[in-house]
Scaffold this active site. Sequence first.
Site, short mmCIF file in Angstrom:
data_model
loop_
_atom_site.label_atom_id
_atom_site.label_comp_id
_atom_site.label_asym_id
_atom_site.label_seq_id
_atom_site.Cartn_x
_atom_site.Cartn_y
_atom_site.Cartn_z
N TYR A 134 4.68 4.71 11.79
CA TYR A 134 4.67 3.96 10.54
C TYR A 134 5.36 4.84 9.47
O TYR A 134 5.07 6.04 9.38
CB TYR A 134 3.21 3.70 10.17
CG TYR A 134 3.00 3.06 8.84
CD1 TYR A 134 3.32 1.72 8.64
CD2 TYR A 134 2.46 3.77 7.78
CE1 TYR A 134 3.11 1.12 7.41
CE2 TYR A 134 2.24 3.18 6.55
CZ TYR A 134 2.59 1.85 6.37
OH TYR A 134 2.38 1.28 5.15
N ASP A 177 -3.37 6.60 16.21
CA ASP A 177 -3.33 5.49 15.25
C ASP A 177 -3.35 4.20 16.07
O ASP A 177 -2.38 3.87 16.75
CB ASP A 177 -2.06 5.62 14.39
CG ASP A 177 -1.93 4.50 13.35
OD1 ASP A 177 -2.56 3.44 13.53
OD2 ASP A 177 -1.16 4.69 12.38
N LYS A 181 -4.80 -4.13 8.32
CA LYS A 181 -4.03 -4.98 9.23
C LYS A 181 -4.99 -5.87 10.05
O LYS A 181 -5.70 -6.65 9.48
CB LYS A 181 -3.14 -4.09 10.10
CG LYS A 181 -2.41 -2.98 9.32
CD LYS A 181 -1.44 -3.51 8.28
CE LYS A 181 -0.96 -2.44 7.31
NZ LYS A 181 -0.39 -1.24 7.91
#
Length: 404
Positions: A118, A190, A215
């Site tokens: 990310y 993650d 999310k």
Amino acid sequence: MADNSSDIAADQSFSMEGYDMDTLVQHAGQSADVWCTDSALVPPIMTSTTFRLPGVGELGDFVYARLGNPTRNAFEKCIASLESAKHGLAFSSGVTAQFCVASLVKAGEHIISGNDLYGGSTAQLKHMSNKYNIETSFVDCRKSENFAAAIKPNTKMIWIETPTNPGLRLADIAAIAEIAHNNGAFLCVDNTFSSPYFQKPLKLGADAVMSSVTKYINGHSDVLLGTVCTNNDEINEELRSFQKLIGAVPSPFDCYLANRGVKTLPLRMEKHQENAIAVAKALAENPRVEKVLYPGLPSHPQHDLAKKQMTGFSGMISIWIKGGLDEVKIFFKNLKIFALSVSLGGNQSLAESPATLNHGGVTEEERAEVGITVNLIRLSIGLESSSDLIEDLENALKAAIPEV
Ligand SMILES: *Cc1c(COP(=O)(O)O)cnc(C)c1O
């Protein structure tokens, strides 16, 4: 659904051992005594910042809101049970959760991470490296050997994201955990893209698992929140002290919303996946699309690893269309259901252009290396009807690329 059961009961008034995730999201951490009432079925939004103490020199379950709050604790316990973890900690955002984990590493020590994280995660690791004298190495996460090769005597942490954003590359969690442990380092994964519903990194050997609850876990695009779950008491203690020391904790209202959102996680993840499979298959046959990447398609180069370590493939798809920036712009203008927006994992379908958007911390060459070219479009498949989603994408593709 394959193994979604929890074998560790998050500290609970009754044992949650052996229950399926569909049951855990409803009940883990939700027993009324946890939030100081004895009969409500839904945790209250506890706004009190301070709590009556039992006596001088004695601490109650709750003292001051930064250290713990009943609404936050209910959510932390629930999320820990979903990750099969002993401990769950909530932070004010995903990047805060990551920052606290990375802060377990001291100046002079070394972090190895994937090179396709990310954008905000890469930016944060680079910032820490510059400011705090922490060494960093970024490697292609698809080959576990790359992590072994990057190990140094001072390596303390390996950080991976799998599947990655937006390259949808997979890292072999079990193999990389072994490399970390053989070299005195710890592994944090993650897990944002799959959520604990489809992947349980702690069961595969990871020491900590981080999620941007913003999310899939909250799932309604209305809360910013992050979590870390771990079975390691030492990591838990240090992270709890970060909650206390820096106060980067979520508000009771956000915890309430996330605790409510997670109740439908299994239902939503199944639908995200069902829709994503339908959309990925349709796009793979579309002559206007150069390439489709979805871990659930046999055409994904790491489909076998996906089947091995995930119990489902989530709702994220990356596509490369046959065109350049002009075609990409027309494509986005013609979408009706998909919104041109960053973020992912919400009820509504979103589309974005990673090359023009959220990779501020990443250089041009680094982008090219992970396949971030101008014709890449990242799709977060929502909960709408899959035929409407396919039609929306097909219409926008036709408008952007009239001739094939
Ligand atoms: C969004 C995201 C983050 C950061 O989380 P925030 O809640 O936005 O701070 C980290 N990792 C991944 C994979 C993400 O998608």
